[in-house]
Design a protein around this motif. Structure first.
Motif, mmCIF file in Angstrom:
data_model
loop_
_atom_site.group_PDB
_atom_site.id
_atom_site.type_symbol
_atom_site.label_atom_id
_atom_site.label_comp_id
_atom_site.label_asym_id
_atom_site.label_seq_id
_atom_site.Cartn_x
_atom_site.Cartn_y
_atom_site.Cartn_z
ATOM 1 N N ILE A 24 0.836 -1.197 0.000
ATOM 2 C CA ILE A 24 0.000 0.000 0.000
ATOM 3 C C ILE A 24 0.872 1.248 0.000
ATOM 4 N N THR A 25 1.761 1.343 0.968
ATOM 5 C CA THR A 25 2.519 2.577 1.149
ATOM 6 C C THR A 25 3.666 2.727 0.168
ATOM 7 N N LEU A 27 3.577 2.416 -3.027
ATOM 8 C CA LEU A 27 3.190 2.996 -4.305
ATOM 9 C C LEU A 27 3.424 4.502 -4.285
ATOM 10 N N TYR A 30 1.510 7.694 -2.304
ATOM 11 C CA TYR A 30 0.482 7.329 -1.333
ATOM 12 C C TYR A 30 0.742 7.965 0.028
ATOM 13 N N THR A 154 -8.868 5.885 -2.172
ATOM 14 C CA THR A 154 -7.443 5.627 -2.411
ATOM 15 C C THR A 154 -6.980 4.409 -1.625
ATOM 16 N N LEU A 155 -7.400 4.310 -0.376
ATOM 17 C CA LEU A 155 -7.036 3.139 0.433
ATOM 18 C C LEU A 155 -7.613 1.870 -0.178
ATOM 19 N N ARG A 158 -5.667 0.827 -3.146
ATOM 20 C CA ARG A 158 -4.360 0.266 -2.782
ATOM 21 C C ARG A 158 -4.513 -1.137 -2.194
ATOM 22 N N PRO A 161 -5.778 -3.826 -5.642
ATOM 23 C CA PRO A 161 -5.303 -3.265 -6.912
ATOM 24 C C PRO A 161 -5.904 -4.002 -8.102
#
Length: 169
Positions: A24-25, A27, A30, A154-155, A158, A161
């Motif tokens: 997640i983080t 990318l 983000y 957005t979360l 992520r 995907p």
């Protein structure tokens, strides 16, 4: 309780790991987006209360208080789950973003009821100041609501995907 049950059920299947969190983080953009939206979601209502306090007083704080308490509760839950290495970490932002949108709706409804209660009051400069402050609070709630939707989506994008990024890890 829900998070505790979820953690107990998922623990054998989904362990908390920095590699999984980096899906997640890791990318691009983000983390900066997450810090900006989190800061904006807290600072914009506080600024609105600060600006409208001389005119509205306690109703401004009553409208924003539960929203800010939800932000504080999310921080407490996230820090506790991170400290215990819980596998339920993706659920906390999802749950609290939905709750945050609910609180913004309730706050806007509260301000609108105050506005409708003033409809029979004779027009005066004080009334114009109060109605302007209430409109400013409503606009703040709408903008913060759009930012909450942005960060929630957005979360979710992520977490789920559209292309397989797991092979990279």
């Amino acid at each position: 309780m829900f998070l505790l049950v979820t953690d107990r059920v998922q623990k054998p299947y989904l362990e908390f790991s920095s590699k999984r969190w980096s899906l997640i983080t890791g990318l691009r953009g983000y983390m900066s987006s997450a810090f900006f939206t989190t800061g904006f979601k807290v600072l914009a209502p506080l600024f609105a209360v600060f600006i409208t306090w001389p005119v509205l007083g306690l109703p401004a704080l009553v409208a924003v208080g539960p929203f800010l308490a939800g932000c504080l509760a999310q921080l407490a839950f996230e820090s506790r789950l991170a400290r215990h290495g819980s596998s339920a970490w993706p659920l906390v932002p999802i749950i609290f973003e939905v709750y945050r949108l609910y609180q913004l709706t309730k706050a806007a409804h509260f301000i609108q009821r105050l506005m409708f209660a003033m409809k029979d009051v004779p027009v005066s400069p004080d009334l114009l100041d109060r109605s302007g402050a209430m409109v400013a609070m409503l606009v703040t709630f709408q903008v913060v609501g759009a930012v909450c939707l942005w960060s929630w989506l957005t979360l979710l994008l992520r977490l789920f995907p559209s292309r397989p990024v797991v092979e990279n890890y």
